[in-house]
Write an enzyme that holds these catalytic residues in place. Structure first.
Site, PDB file in Angstrom:
ATOM      1  N   ASP A 146     132.545  93.416  55.238  1.00  0.00           N
ATOM      2  CA  ASP A 146     133.455  92.395  55.754  1.00  0.00           C
ATOM      3  C   ASP A 146     134.810  93.053  55.991  1.00  0.00           C
ATOM      4  O   ASP A 146     135.691  93.010  55.131  1.00  0.00           O
ATOM      5  CB  ASP A 146     133.581  91.232  54.771  1.00  0.00           C
ATOM      6  CG  ASP A 146     134.210  90.005  55.410  1.00  0.00           C
ATOM      7  OD1 ASP A 146     135.235  90.172  56.111  1.00  0.00           O
ATOM      8  OD2 ASP A 146     133.688  88.891  55.231  1.00  0.00           O
ATOM      9  N   ARG A 208     126.094  82.937  64.544  1.00  0.00           N
ATOM     10  CA  ARG A 208     126.287  82.604  65.947  1.00  0.00           C
ATOM     11  C   ARG A 208     125.411  83.517  66.793  1.00  0.00           C
ATOM     12  O   ARG A 208     125.291  84.711  66.522  1.00  0.00           O
ATOM     13  CB  ARG A 208     127.757  82.749  66.354  1.00  0.00           C
ATOM     14  CG  ARG A 208     128.672  81.667  65.763  1.00  0.00           C
ATOM     15  CD  ARG A 208     128.366  80.305  66.402  1.00  0.00           C
ATOM     16  NE  ARG A 208     129.269  79.256  65.950  1.00  0.00           N
ATOM     17  CZ  ARG A 208     129.001  78.401  64.969  1.00  0.00           C
ATOM     18  NH1 ARG A 208     127.858  78.525  64.289  1.00  0.00           N
ATOM     19  NH2 ARG A 208     129.852  77.450  64.659  1.00  0.00           N
ATOM     20  N   GLU A 237     122.714  79.145  73.909  1.00  0.00           N
ATOM     21  CA  GLU A 237     122.229  77.817  73.488  1.00  0.00           C
ATOM     22  C   GLU A 237     122.894  76.722  74.334  1.00  0.00           C
ATOM     23  O   GLU A 237     124.059  76.828  74.677  1.00  0.00           O
ATOM     24  CB  GLU A 237     122.571  77.584  72.012  1.00  0.00           C
ATOM     25  CG  GLU A 237     121.799  78.414  71.032  1.00  0.00           C
ATOM     26  CD  GLU A 237     122.230  78.130  69.590  1.00  0.00           C
ATOM     27  OE1 GLU A 237     122.764  77.037  69.336  1.00  0.00           O
ATOM     28  OE2 GLU A 237     122.049  78.998  68.725  1.00  0.00           O
ATOM     29  N   HIS A 254     118.750  76.511  65.592  1.00  0.00           N
ATOM     30  CA  HIS A 254     120.117  76.388  65.050  1.00  0.00           C
ATOM     31  C   HIS A 254     120.199  75.251  64.036  1.00  0.00           C
ATOM     32  O   HIS A 254     121.039  74.350  64.136  1.00  0.00           O
ATOM     33  CB  HIS A 254     121.133  76.164  66.185  1.00  0.00           C
ATOM     34  CG  HIS A 254     122.545  76.482  65.786  1.00  0.00           C
ATOM     35  ND1 HIS A 254     123.501  76.825  66.716  1.00  0.00           N
ATOM     36  CD2 HIS A 254     123.172  76.493  64.583  1.00  0.00           C
ATOM     37  CE1 HIS A 254     124.658  77.030  66.087  1.00  0.00           C
ATOM     38  NE2 HIS A 254     124.479  76.830  64.798  1.00  0.00           N
TER      39      HIS A 254
END
Length: 378
Positions: A146, A208, A237, A254
């Site tokens: 991260d 995502r 999407e 999703h």
């Protein structure tokens, strides 16, 4: 006061009716005419909120019942003087449990123990931290990546993405979508990264769609790269690459975060934020909204091993129930959103009350999020 709410936000009508007149509307697309006299708009990730949607409208507040906010132009809302709130962490537990359901299915199918695998977690926010905690409770090694948190000096043993690719047997993505900037995540998993994964690795994307380059992934799979893939999110999407769906091991529409608890948290968080915004602050206890779980209680004898954990997890939620329906309708216009709109009720592990005659099993199940108690056998 008129409040527009996405028709698929559970409990939204009942809660927001405490504050004003509520109208439920579809989220994709939002009926623009309804915005002409509305004071507030409550959405989900399917609604793009920006200047083109709201310019010249009387909307004073926007809430999104989601953790992610890349569908909202926050800078424009601020410039326009429109209040905004998201629901960070609302579905984090649900996403973690989706990942576990997928991994336990693959482990059973392919005959491996999760204890023999290293899990690389990319993105260590609300989802990543919870996933790390549950994996480590089971004694499973994790590696964390991260860069924003590492640069801020946050607590954690952060590694480079290259190191995770080199050493992780399972690589799971839980980042926001940043299309540019120093922490860009658009196509973070590009063709180079995918080709560099260990043979037989598992790649999971439940954040995502565009974080993973879908075209590059399909190319690698078509060329025979030995790779197991779990995709809950897709580029473009509600459209998706149907050929890619046929190549992945688990594909879902999703819905990783779609537990009843997660949805309810999202609704209550934006409700509380809006009530504070208008000066009528209210708080909602989640357990006052949720129905009784389907299973009352079960009894577990002996210690907790991987097959037993798999049975418990899949008793609450088996990811295959969402994989099969998507494959049946993939490519048919409108069906992706229908699966989400008509989603079957799904609960979190905490809804399952487990009575254990083994103290260590009860303790471990509690650490994993189950509602477990120890009652010694007589």
């Amino acid at each position: 006061m008129k409040i527009l709410v996405d028709e698929n936000m559970p409990y939204a009508r009942d809660l927001f009716s405490r504050l004003g007149e509520v109208t439920a509307v579809p989220g994709r697309p939002i009926p623009v005419a309804q915005l002409a006299d509305a004071d507030a708009l409550m959405v989900r990730s399917v609604t793009k909120v920006n200047e083109s949607l709201l310019a010249g409208k009387p909307i004073k507040f926007v809430g999104t019942a989601t953790a992610g906010t890349d569908h909202v132009d926050e800078a424009w809302l601020k410039q326009a003087g429109i209040g905004f709130s998201a629901a960070p962490g609302c579905n984090a537990i649900a996403v973690v449990e989706y990942v576990f359901s997928s991994l336990l299915m693959l482990a059973e199918r392919d005959g491996f123990s999760l204890h023999d695998r290293t899990v690389g977690i990319v993105g260590v926010g609300n989802v990543g931290r919870r996933l790390q905690a549950r994996l480590e409770a089971l004694g499973i090694k994790t590696l964390l990546c991260d860069p924003p948190r590492a640069d801020r000096g946050d607590e954690g043993d952060f590694r480079s993405l290259d190191e995770l690719v080199q050493h992780a047997d399972i690589l799971t993505f839980h980042t926001p979508l940043f299309k540019d900037g120093p922490y860009k995540t658009l196509h973070l998993a590009d063709e180079k990264l995918i080709r560099s994964l260990k043979p037989g690795a598992i790649l999971i994307n439940a954040c995502r769609g565009a974080v993973v380059d879908n075209t590059a992934l399909l190319t690698c799979l078509n060329e025979g790269q030995k790779l197991s893939v779990v995709l809950d999110v897709w580029e473009g999407e509600p459209e998706l690459n149907v050929e890619l769906l046929t190549k992945v091991d688990i594909g879902t529409p999703h819905i990783a975060g779609y537990t009843l608890e997660g949805k309810a948290r999202g609704t209550t968080q934006v409700f509380e934020a809006y009530s504070k915004f208008i000066g009528h602050e209210q708080h909602v206890a989640l357990d006052t909204l949720l129905p009784a779980p389907e299973f009352g209680r079960i009894t577990l004898h002996g210690p907790l091993d991987q097959p037993t954990l798999k049975r418990l997890v899949h008793l609450v939620y088996d990811v295959r129930r969402d994989d099969a329906p998507l494959r049946k309708v993939a490519g048919i216009p409108g069906e992706f959103d229908k699966l989400r709109k008509n989603y079957l009720e799904r609960r979190e592990w905490s809804s399952l009350y487990v009575i254990c005659d083994d103290a260590s099993a009860a303790s471990l199940l509690c650490k994993l999020g189950f509602n477990a108690v120890h009652h010694p056998a007589r």
